[in-house]
Design a protein around this motif. Sequence first.
Motif, PDB file in Angstrom:
ATOM      1  N   ILE A  25     -57.082  28.998  35.428  1.00  0.00           N
ATOM      2  CA  ILE A  25     -56.987  28.466  34.076  1.00  0.00           C
ATOM      3  C   ILE A  25     -56.122  29.380  33.208  1.00  0.00           C
ATOM      4  O   ILE A  25     -56.316  30.598  33.178  1.00  0.00           O
ATOM      5  N   LYS A  26     -55.157  28.804  32.522  1.00  0.00           N
ATOM      6  CA  LYS A  26     -54.262  29.556  31.646  1.00  0.00           C
ATOM      7  C   LYS A  26     -54.698  29.394  30.194  1.00  0.00           C
ATOM      8  O   LYS A  26     -55.194  28.335  29.799  1.00  0.00           O
ATOM      9  N   LEU A  27     -54.508  30.426  29.408  1.00  0.00           N
ATOM     10  CA  LEU A  27     -54.882  30.408  27.996  1.00  0.00           C
ATOM     11  C   LEU A  27     -53.654  30.134  27.140  1.00  0.00           C
ATOM     12  O   LEU A  27     -52.567  30.662  27.392  1.00  0.00           O
ATOM     13  N   PHE A  28     -53.828  29.300  26.094  1.00  0.00           N
ATOM     14  CA  PHE A  28     -52.719  28.887  25.249  1.00  0.00           C
ATOM     15  C   PHE A  28     -52.768  29.480  23.844  1.00  0.00           C
ATOM     16  O   PHE A  28     -51.749  29.552  23.169  1.00  0.00           O
ATOM     17  N   ASN A  29     -53.966  29.873  23.372  1.00  0.00           N
ATOM     18  CA  ASN A  29     -54.152  30.200  21.966  1.00  0.00           C
ATOM     19  C   ASN A  29     -54.397  31.680  21.717  1.00  0.00           C
ATOM     20  O   ASN A  29     -55.192  32.311  22.422  1.00  0.00           O
ATOM     21  N   ALA A  30     -53.761  32.212  20.674  1.00  0.00           N
ATOM     22  CA  ALA A  30     -53.968  33.608  20.295  1.00  0.00           C
ATOM     23  C   ALA A  30     -55.394  33.848  19.823  1.00  0.00           C
ATOM     24  O   ALA A  30     -55.900  34.973  19.900  1.00  0.00           O
ATOM     25  N   SER A  31     -56.069  32.797  19.361  1.00  0.00           N
ATOM     26  CA  SER A  31     -57.448  32.947  18.891  1.00  0.00           C
ATOM     27  C   SER A  31     -58.425  33.153  20.039  1.00  0.00           C
ATOM     28  O   SER A  31     -59.578  33.515  19.819  1.00  0.00           O
ATOM     29  N   THR A  91     -57.508  21.142  14.559  1.00  0.00           N
ATOM     30  CA  THR A  91     -56.718  21.361  15.763  1.00  0.00           C
ATOM     31  C   THR A  91     -57.626  21.926  16.842  1.00  0.00           C
ATOM     32  O   THR A  91     -58.225  22.988  16.644  1.00  0.00           O
ATOM     33  N   PRO A  92     -57.796  21.236  17.974  1.00  0.00           N
ATOM     34  CA  PRO A  92     -58.668  21.743  19.043  1.00  0.00           C
ATOM     35  C   PRO A  92     -58.059  22.986  19.687  1.00  0.00           C
ATOM     36  O   PRO A  92     -56.852  23.030  19.923  1.00  0.00           O
ATOM     37  N   ARG A  93     -58.903  23.972  19.993  1.00  0.00           N
ATOM     38  CA  ARG A  93     -58.400  25.224  20.548  1.00  0.00           C
ATOM     39  C   ARG A  93     -59.101  25.639  21.840  1.00  0.00           C
ATOM     40  O   ARG A  93     -58.450  26.062  22.788  1.00  0.00           O
ATOM     41  N   GLN A  94     -60.437  25.564  21.882  1.00  0.00           N
ATOM     42  CA  GLN A  94     -61.185  26.033  23.047  1.00  0.00           C
ATOM     43  C   GLN A  94     -62.231  24.996  23.464  1.00  0.00           C
ATOM     44  O   GLN A  94     -62.607  24.120  22.685  1.00  0.00           O
ATOM     45  N   MET A  95     -62.704  25.152  24.707  1.00  0.00           N
ATOM     46  CA  MET A  95     -63.689  24.208  25.246  1.00  0.00           C
ATOM     47  C   MET A  95     -64.591  24.913  26.250  1.00  0.00           C
ATOM     48  O   MET A  95     -64.124  25.755  27.024  1.00  0.00           O
ATOM     49  N   THR A  96     -65.882  24.589  26.218  1.00  0.00           N
ATOM     50  CA  THR A  96     -66.793  25.017  27.269  1.00  0.00           C
ATOM     51  C   THR A  96     -67.264  23.773  28.023  1.00  0.00           C
ATOM     52  O   THR A  96     -67.440  22.703  27.431  1.00  0.00           O
ATOM     53  N   GLY A 125     -53.210  21.626  24.389  1.00  0.00           N
ATOM     54  CA  GLY A 125     -53.205  23.062  24.150  1.00  0.00           C
ATOM     55  C   GLY A 125     -54.578  23.659  23.956  1.00  0.00           C
ATOM     56  O   GLY A 125     -54.780  24.525  23.088  1.00  0.00           O
ATOM     57  N   VAL A 126     -55.547  23.212  24.763  1.00  0.00           N
ATOM     58  CA  VAL A 126     -56.933  23.673  24.635  1.00  0.00           C
ATOM     59  C   VAL A 126     -57.270  24.630  25.772  1.00  0.00           C
ATOM     60  O   VAL A 126     -56.951  24.362  26.934  1.00  0.00           O
ATOM     61  N   ASP A 127     -57.926  25.743  25.451  1.00  0.00           N
ATOM     62  CA  ASP A 127     -58.342  26.720  26.449  1.00  0.00           C
ATOM     63  C   ASP A 127     -59.767  26.439  26.918  1.00  0.00           C
ATOM     64  O   ASP A 127     -60.675  26.271  26.094  1.00  0.00           O
ATOM     65  N   ILE A 128     -59.974  26.379  28.230  1.00  0.00           N
ATOM     66  CA  ILE A 128     -61.328  26.314  28.784  1.00  0.00           C
ATOM     67  C   ILE A 128     -61.851  27.745  28.860  1.00  0.00           C
ATOM     68  O   ILE A 128     -61.290  28.578  29.572  1.00  0.00           O
TER      69      ILE A 128
END
Length: 349
Positions: A25-31, A91-96, A125-128
Amino acid sequence: MNQQEKTRISQLGEFGLIDHLTKDIKLFNASTVKGVGDDAAILDYKDRQVLVTTDMLMEGVHFDLTYMPLKHLGYKSAMVNISDIYAMNGTPRQMTVSVALSKRFCVEDMEEFYEGLELACQRHGVDIVGGDTTSSLTGLAISITCIGECEKGKAVLRNGAGQNDLICVSGNLGAAYMGLQLLEREKSIFNSTGNNDGQAFNPDFAGKEYLLERQLKPEARGDIIRELREAGIQPTSMMDISDGLSSELIHLCKQSGTGCSVYQERIPIDYQTAVMAEELNMDVYTCALNGGEDYELLFTVPLTDHDKVIQLKDVKLIGHMTRPELGRHLVLQSGQEIELKAQGWQSNL
């Protein structure tokens, strides 16, 4: 796939399965400071507001694996949560992602599920960043939490609509419900005829691909949120259409303390939806009003934004808010007004 080729979940174990599914899994967001692999994810939003939404999907209640491919299920599971963040003007950023599995599922099944899940997340552009897995005695259960962000003061709630605000909807309505009816019809035919003659069953989906896509692979309308921002339009209220237009309109009216008038002739309906409704001897407007699972955006804007909103290519103006004592009505093409009623999806609790 032959049974011998499948990998039992027990061969990897819970943590091995998590590592196997999330290692690439790749990360897209600086947050996203820390994602999968620790006791908790670490997120940093500084001066922006955080949005959180959760949905649970249960086999036999929300989806049927007879006709729902696991890749599509993963995609749809992610998309319905992403849609909720957009419906808040965020804006969606992360997901569990949490999954409960029975023994009939194998590692390859979960790979297929995660393939769809990751595809949806990549598109938006959402990070799992985490989740959980556990065993189930009753089939497959999915729980997803989506985290998003919004500029302070820009979140759009359901309670902000005012009298005379314009009611708008993106896309078209009823296609997802028609797709479900099509799938259920073909399933019924399969169950009644099956392989009695020893030949493979070929469902009749020709010319109806759009309806199937709307049911099995819905798209969250982040594009509409971007267009609204670019046009300088701040909706006064908004939600996504998961349970049907009538139900969602009633929610907006109740929470905003308004009535509404919606015009039947302005409700956007795709040609395939109309053809399928006629084929099944169903009223297409009833389907559009009550079918649900369209995941289009329903929102209101001030009357002063009329000239801006009608320029948006995939947005239709379908009515206006009124004084609460005037009630909530659908105006038929004949001019007759009928009361809007919530007949969308309800749980059997």
